[in-house]
Design a protein around this motif. Structure first.
Motif, PDB file in Angstrom:
ATOM      1  N   UNK A   1       0.831  -1.194   0.000  1.00  0.00           N
ATOM      2  CA  UNK A   1       0.000   0.000   0.000  1.00  0.00           C
ATOM      3  C   UNK A   1       0.871   1.251   0.000  1.00  0.00           C
ATOM      4  N   UNK A   2       0.516   2.215  -0.835  1.00  0.00           N
ATOM      5  CA  UNK A   2       1.214   3.492  -0.893  1.00  0.00           C
ATOM      6  C   UNK A   2       1.275   4.120   0.502  1.00  0.00           C
ATOM      7  N   UNK A  47      -8.369  -3.888  -1.378  1.00  0.00           N
ATOM      8  CA  UNK A  47      -8.259  -3.564   0.035  1.00  0.00           C
ATOM      9  C   UNK A  47      -9.178  -2.373   0.250  1.00  0.00           C
ATOM     10  N   UNK A  48     -10.048  -2.457   1.257  1.00  0.00           N
ATOM     11  CA  UNK A  48     -10.976  -1.374   1.557  1.00  0.00           C
ATOM     12  C   UNK A  48     -10.442  -0.608   2.757  1.00  0.00           C
ATOM     13  N   UNK A  91      -7.108  -1.736  -5.578  1.00  0.00           N
ATOM     14  CA  UNK A  91      -6.864  -3.069  -6.133  1.00  0.00           C
ATOM     15  C   UNK A  91      -5.513  -3.609  -5.662  1.00  0.00           C
ATOM     16  N   UNK A  92      -5.517  -4.830  -5.191  1.00  0.00           N
ATOM     17  CA  UNK A  92      -4.296  -5.434  -4.664  1.00  0.00           C
ATOM     18  C   UNK A  92      -3.476  -6.047  -5.802  1.00  0.00           C
ATOM     19  N   UNK A 130      -9.353  -7.563 -18.002  1.00  0.00           N
ATOM     20  CA  UNK A 130     -10.807  -7.474 -18.049  1.00  0.00           C
ATOM     21  C   UNK A 130     -11.467  -8.052 -16.795  1.00  0.00           C
ATOM     22  N   UNK A 131     -10.960  -9.154 -16.289  1.00  0.00           N
ATOM     23  CA  UNK A 131     -11.531  -9.764 -15.085  1.00  0.00           C
ATOM     24  C   UNK A 131     -11.388  -8.828 -13.886  1.00  0.00           C
ATOM     25  N   UNK A 132     -10.251  -8.172 -13.751  1.00  0.00           N
ATOM     26  CA  UNK A 132     -10.051  -7.238 -12.637  1.00  0.00           C
ATOM     27  C   UNK A 132     -10.907  -5.986 -12.802  1.00  0.00           C
TER      28      UNK A 132
END
Length: 136
Positions: free
Chosen positions: A4-5, A22-23, A38-39, A51-53
């Motif tokens: 994570x940034x 990650x929420x 998005x992880x 496309x799936x992501x």
């Protein structure tokens, strides 16, 4: 490997991990404000996800929006992915009220902020995580 940034880490509290994202809860109690990250290492733009992501991200944005709507009953949902200050792909999901401190403008750069009290944040994180796990 996902990391994570630093700025996102400093400005938020971890709520839960979904299938893709990650929420996080933004540390600003003026708005019900979630951040979905998005992880995926080095993810910067939505259109660059496979496309799936992309599909999973839209489902998780909709889930987060339903949770905010159910728990807070805002007048309007704001959803945005700017990335001008933090290049790591992240999507803001914010419940807005007519007459809130930044209304009708954006919350970014409004100068309005109130950090959560620690116990207030802990209780909200628990409520949000439970609602997200339940699927809103």
């Amino acid at each position: 490997m996902f990391s994570l940034n630093e700025r996102l880490q400093a400005d938020t509290r971890h709520v839960t991990d979904l299938g893709l994202c990650r929420v996080l809860l933004m540390n600003n109690a003026l708005w019900p404000w979630l951040v979905l990250v998005p992880m995926r290492e080095n993810a910067v733009e939505i259109h660059r996800l496979d496309e799936a992501d992309q599909t999973a991200l839209m489902r998780e944005i909709a889930l987060a929006s339903r949770v905010v709507e159910r728990l807070f009953a805002p007048d309007k949902m704001n959803v945005g992915a700017l990335g001008n200050m933090v290049p790591q792909l992240h999507v803001h999901v914010i419940g807005r009220e007519r007459g809130d401190p930044a209304w009708p403008g954006p919350v970014w750069g409004s100068g309005h902020a109130r950090p959560y009290e620690p116990t207030e944040a802990e209780a909200l994180v628990e409520r949000l995580a439970e609602a997200l796990r339940a699927g809103a």
